[in-house]
Design a protein around this motif. Structure first.
Motif, PDB file in Angstrom:
ATOM      1  N   ILE A 121     -98.966   8.868  45.190  1.00 27.07           N
ATOM      2  CA  ILE A 121     -98.293   8.084  46.241  1.00 27.07           C
ATOM      3  C   ILE A 121     -99.246   7.822  47.404  1.00 27.07           C
ATOM      4  CG2 ILE A 121     -96.444   8.129  47.953  1.00 27.07           C
ATOM      5  CD1 ILE A 121     -94.791   9.743  45.921  1.00 27.07           C
ATOM      6  N   SER A 122    -100.008   8.838  47.792  1.00 31.53           N
ATOM      7  CA  SER A 122    -100.950   8.700  48.910  1.00 31.53           C
ATOM      8  C   SER A 122    -102.044   7.684  48.591  1.00 31.53           C
ATOM      9  CB  SER A 122    -101.578  10.052  49.241  1.00 31.53           C
ATOM     10  OG  SER A 122    -100.598  10.991  49.600  1.00 31.53           O
ATOM     11  N   LEU A 123    -102.598   7.782  47.370  1.00 34.63           N
ATOM     12  CA  LEU A 123    -103.654   6.843  46.975  1.00 34.63           C
ATOM     13  C   LEU A 123    -103.116   5.421  46.869  1.00 34.63           C
ATOM     14  CD1 LEU A 123    -105.544   8.921  44.249  1.00 34.63           C
ATOM     15  CD2 LEU A 123    -106.361   8.334  46.541  1.00 34.63           C
ATOM     16  N   ALA A 124    -101.885   5.296  46.343  1.00 36.53           N
ATOM     17  CA  ALA A 124    -101.282   3.970  46.222  1.00 36.53           C
ATOM     18  C   ALA A 124    -101.054   3.345  47.600  1.00 36.53           C
ATOM     19  CB  ALA A 124     -99.960   4.059  45.468  1.00 36.53           C
ATOM     20  N   ALA A 125    -100.674   4.188  48.577  1.00 42.45           N
ATOM     21  CA  ALA A 125    -100.456   3.687  49.934  1.00 42.45           C
ATOM     22  C   ALA A 125    -101.781   3.365  50.625  1.00 42.45           C
ATOM     23  CB  ALA A 125     -99.675   4.712  50.750  1.00 42.45           C
ATOM     24  N   ALA A 126    -102.782   4.231  50.424  1.00 49.01           N
ATOM     25  CA  ALA A 126    -104.079   4.037  51.085  1.00 49.01           C
ATOM     26  C   ALA A 126    -104.874   2.881  50.480  1.00 49.01           C
ATOM     27  CB  ALA A 126    -104.891   5.327  51.011  1.00 49.01           C
ATOM     28  N   TYR A 127    -104.754   2.727  49.166  1.00 50.40           N
ATOM     29  CA  TYR A 127    -105.490   1.662  48.473  1.00 50.40           C
ATOM     30  C   TYR A 127    -104.499   0.697  47.814  1.00 50.40           C
ATOM     31  CZ  TYR A 127    -109.301   5.008  49.065  1.00 50.40           C
ATOM     32  OH  TYR A 127    -110.217   5.882  49.599  1.00 50.40           O
ATOM     33  N   GLN A 128    -103.623   0.168  48.643  1.00 49.27           N
ATOM     34  CA  GLN A 128    -102.532  -0.656  48.129  1.00 49.27           C
ATOM     35  C   GLN A 128    -103.028  -1.889  47.369  1.00 49.27           C
ATOM     36  OE1 GLN A 128     -99.631  -1.654  51.072  1.00 49.27           O
ATOM     37  NE2 GLN A 128     -98.307  -2.739  49.656  1.00 49.27           N
ATOM     38  N   SER A 129    -104.024  -2.558  47.905  1.00 45.74           N
ATOM     39  CA  SER A 129    -104.517  -3.768  47.250  1.00 45.74           C
ATOM     40  C   SER A 129    -105.175  -3.443  45.915  1.00 45.74           C
ATOM     41  CB  SER A 129    -105.514  -4.498  48.161  1.00 45.74           C
ATOM     42  OG  SER A 129    -106.621  -3.666  48.460  1.00 45.74           O
ATOM     43  N   GLN A 130    -105.968  -2.348  45.885  1.00 43.86           N
ATOM     44  CA  GLN A 130    -106.608  -1.949  44.632  1.00 43.86           C
ATOM     45  C   GLN A 130    -105.565  -1.482  43.614  1.00 43.86           C
ATOM     46  OE1 GLN A 130    -107.570  -1.138  47.682  1.00 43.86           O
ATOM     47  NE2 GLN A 130    -109.768  -0.720  47.829  1.00 43.86           N
ATOM     48  N   ALA A 131    -104.538  -0.767  44.101  1.00 45.52           N
ATOM     49  CA  ALA A 131    -103.479  -0.306  43.195  1.00 45.52           C
ATOM     50  C   ALA A 131    -102.718  -1.489  42.617  1.00 45.52           C
ATOM     51  CB  ALA A 131    -102.520   0.621  43.945  1.00 45.52           C
ATOM     52  N   ASP A 132    -102.453  -2.480  43.456  1.00 49.57           N
ATOM     53  CA  ASP A 132    -101.761  -3.684  42.999  1.00 49.57           C
ATOM     54  C   ASP A 132    -102.596  -4.423  41.962  1.00 49.57           C
ATOM     55  OD1 ASP A 132     -99.553  -5.791  43.488  1.00 49.57           O
ATOM     56  OD2 ASP A 132    -101.398  -6.942  43.766  1.00 49.57           O
ATOM     57  N   GLN A 133    -103.872  -4.528  42.224  1.00 53.16           N
ATOM     58  CA  GLN A 133    -104.772  -5.211  41.295  1.00 53.16           C
ATOM     59  C   GLN A 133    -104.848  -4.477  39.952  1.00 53.16           C
ATOM     60  OE1 GLN A 133    -108.692  -5.800  42.881  1.00 53.16           O
ATOM     61  NE2 GLN A 133    -109.450  -6.890  41.076  1.00 53.16           N
ATOM     62  N   HIS A 134    -104.939  -3.145  40.013  1.00 53.67           N
ATOM     63  CA  HIS A 134    -105.015  -2.354  38.781  1.00 53.67           C
ATOM     64  C   HIS A 134    -103.715  -2.465  37.984  1.00 53.67           C
ATOM     65  CE1 HIS A 134    -106.224   0.806  36.040  1.00 53.67           C
ATOM     66  NE2 HIS A 134    -105.088   1.456  36.295  1.00 53.67           N
ATOM     67  N   THR A 135    -102.576  -2.421  38.690  1.00 50.74           N
ATOM     68  CA  THR A 135    -101.281  -2.548  38.016  1.00 50.74           C
ATOM     69  C   THR A 135    -101.161  -3.895  37.322  1.00 50.74           C
ATOM     70  OG1 THR A 135    -100.246  -1.109  39.677  1.00 50.74           O
ATOM     71  CG2 THR A 135     -98.786  -2.464  38.336  1.00 50.74           C
ATOM     72  N   ARG A 136    -101.569  -4.948  38.019  1.00 49.23           N
ATOM     73  CA  ARG A 136    -101.536  -6.283  37.411  1.00 49.23           C
ATOM     74  C   ARG A 136    -102.423  -6.338  36.166  1.00 49.23           C
ATOM     75  NH1 ARG A 136     -99.199 -10.192  40.661  1.00 49.23           N
ATOM     76  NH2 ARG A 136     -98.813  -9.508  42.802  1.00 49.23           N
ATOM     77  N   SER A 137    -103.588  -5.718  36.272  1.00 51.60           N
ATOM     78  CA  SER A 137    -104.526  -5.729  35.151  1.00 51.60           C
ATOM     79  C   SER A 137    -103.940  -5.027  33.926  1.00 51.60           C
ATOM     80  CB  SER A 137    -105.840  -5.063  35.572  1.00 51.60           C
ATOM     81  OG  SER A 137    -106.732  -4.973  34.492  1.00 51.60           O
ATOM     82  N   VAL A 138    -103.326  -3.863  34.151  1.00 50.39           N
ATOM     83  CA  VAL A 138    -102.740  -3.102  33.040  1.00 50.39           C
ATOM     84  C   VAL A 138    -101.587  -3.866  32.407  1.00 50.39           C
ATOM     85  CG1 VAL A 138    -101.444  -1.010  32.459  1.00 50.39           C
ATOM     86  CG2 VAL A 138    -103.447  -0.863  33.947  1.00 50.39           C
ATOM     87  N   LEU A 139    -100.708  -4.432  33.233  1.00 43.72           N
ATOM     88  CA  LEU A 139     -99.561  -5.175  32.720  1.00 43.72           C
ATOM     89  C   LEU A 139    -100.002  -6.432  31.958  1.00 43.72           C
ATOM     90  CD1 LEU A 139     -97.078  -4.882  35.736  1.00 43.72           C
ATOM     91  CD2 LEU A 139     -96.984  -3.664  33.550  1.00 43.72           C
ATOM     92  N   LYS A 140    -100.993  -7.125  32.505  1.00 48.35           N
ATOM     93  CA  LYS A 140    -101.487  -8.320  31.822  1.00 48.35           C
ATOM     94  C   LYS A 140    -102.133  -7.976  30.489  1.00 48.35           C
ATOM     95  CE  LYS A 140    -102.161 -11.477  35.710  1.00 48.35           C
ATOM     96  NZ  LYS A 140    -103.096 -12.354  36.434  1.00 48.35           N
ATOM     97  N   LYS A 141    -102.818  -6.846  30.458  1.00 46.52           N
ATOM     98  CA  LYS A 141    -103.458  -6.422  29.204  1.00 46.52           C
ATOM     99  C   LYS A 141    -102.411  -6.143  28.127  1.00 46.52           C
ATOM    100  CE  LYS A 141    -106.789  -3.144  27.271  1.00 46.52           C
ATOM    101  NZ  LYS A 141    -107.485  -4.214  26.553  1.00 46.52           N
ATOM    102  N   SER A 142    -101.261  -5.592  28.539  1.00 45.23           N
ATOM    103  CA  SER A 142    -100.197  -5.332  27.569  1.00 45.23           C
ATOM    104  C   SER A 142     -99.685  -6.632  26.963  1.00 45.23           C
ATOM    105  CB  SER A 142     -99.051  -4.556  28.226  1.00 45.23           C
ATOM    106  OG  SER A 142     -98.320  -5.378  29.124  1.00 45.23           O
ATOM    107  N   ILE A 143     -99.625  -7.684  27.786  1.00 42.12           N
ATOM    108  CA  ILE A 143     -99.217  -8.991  27.266  1.00 42.12           C
ATOM    109  C   ILE A 143    -100.324  -9.596  26.406  1.00 42.12           C
ATOM    110  CG2 ILE A 143     -98.670 -11.382  27.911  1.00 42.12           C
ATOM    111  CD1 ILE A 143     -97.181 -10.322  30.323  1.00 42.12           C
ATOM    112  N   ASP A 144    -101.559  -9.537  26.901  1.00 46.05           N
ATOM    113  CA  ASP A 144    -102.693 -10.121  26.173  1.00 46.05           C
ATOM    114  C   ASP A 144    -102.855  -9.514  24.779  1.00 46.05           C
ATOM    115  OD1 ASP A 144    -103.153 -11.561  28.438  1.00 46.05           O
ATOM    116  OD2 ASP A 144    -104.895 -10.406  29.103  1.00 46.05           O
TER     117      ASP A 144
END
Length: 285
Positions: A121-144
């Motif tokens: 939770i702390s890392l997600a809050a501190a690095y919100q943009s990076q966490a968002d980018q990583h989440t998008r990447s993982v989700l897109k990979k599941s579709i790809d």
């Protein structure tokens, strides 16, 4: 035998709490092993009672009893069930037997889980943009890599279709995510159906059961637009919006889970201390 009143209460609370999770973990583990060992019998058994189920229950059973979905789900159930089983076993047996070793191991497991949750939770809050980018990447990979068309559905396809149809969204960012979905594109090309988005992305006919993904506009899957689909509404943004709209509930759940974990840690060490005092007393006297 612990004689301290507070420690005795903590002991039996731990016993009851962990016995419930012990049964849950064992049940989940057994189901997972059954699915891996003989998924055909599971499919047969679950389909026997379809006449007794409502439309929503039928949908879940029909979709998740596909062989590929069953096997993929089984491994998840085994891993989850085994983890719950082991932790609950340590807590229950440690409390009922007043074993300092088992209780200490149980408390350490809870501490590790708690620290990992706080860190995440702390890392997600501190690095919100990076966490968002990583989440998008993982989700897109599941579709790809895994999203398939309606005639070749797997666990990932079923999951995404449920999310998109219920949340009224399309893909991670938008419908363009499906241009890179290798299975989806290849299968549609082989079938020559001209579909560029899944039916779950379309505005569906009202009043249909969950297992029926029937677009209100028959042309939607081939010619999606903002009037017949949710092509421009990404599911991740939609999820973020829903979390913010229900932030009080989310915070309440997080605080509740953390409080239960802390109580488990405190009760475990409380019983450990009482057992240690009792053993020292008998050793001396």
């Amino acid at each position: 035998m612990v004689n301290d009143c507070g420690a005795t209460c903590a002991k039996y609370i731990l016993c009851i709490f962990n016995f419930l999770f012990f049964v849950i973990g064992a049940s989940v583990l057994c189901v997972g092993i059954w699915l891996i060992a003989d998924k055909e019998s599971f499919i047969k058994v679950t389909k026997l009672d379809n006449t007794l189920l409502d439309d929503k229950s039928k949908f879940v059973i029909e979709e998740f009893t596909e062989p590929d979905v069953v096997l993929q789900t089984a491994y998840i159930l085994v891993a989850l069930g085994a983890f719950i089983f082991i932790v609950a076993f340590l807590g229950y047996c440690g409390a009922i037997q007043e074993s300092r070793v088992l209780l200490t191991a149980y408390a350490l497991f809870l501490i590790i889980i708690f620290v990992l949750q706080v860190t995440a939770i702390s890392l997600a809050a501190a690095y919100q943009s990076q966490a968002d980018q990583h989440t998008r990447s993982v989700l897109k990979k599941s579709i790809d890599d895994y999203y398939a068309n309606s005639n070749n559905r797997n666990a990932v396809t079923v999951g995404w279709d449920l999310v998109m149809s219920q949340m009224k969204c399309c893909g991670v960012d938008n419908s363009s995510d499906f241009k890179n979905a290798r299975l989806f594109v290849t299968q549609n090309r082989d079938e020559k159906n001209g579909h560029v988005i899944p039916a779950a992305c379309c505005i569906l006919e009202p009043g249909q059961p969950l297992n029926v993904l029937r677009p209100a506009d028959d042309r939607c899957e081939r010619f999606p637009s903002t009037t017949n689909s949710y092509k421009d509404k990404g599911c991740l943004d939609r999820f973020t919006y829903l979390v913010r709209e229900n932030l009080n509930i989310v915070i309440g759940v997080v605080v509740g889970v953390a409080a239960l974990q802390l109580l488990g840690i405190i009760f475990a060490f409380c019983v450990c201390k009482a057992v240690g005092i009792e053993q020292d007393f008998h050793y001396k006297y």
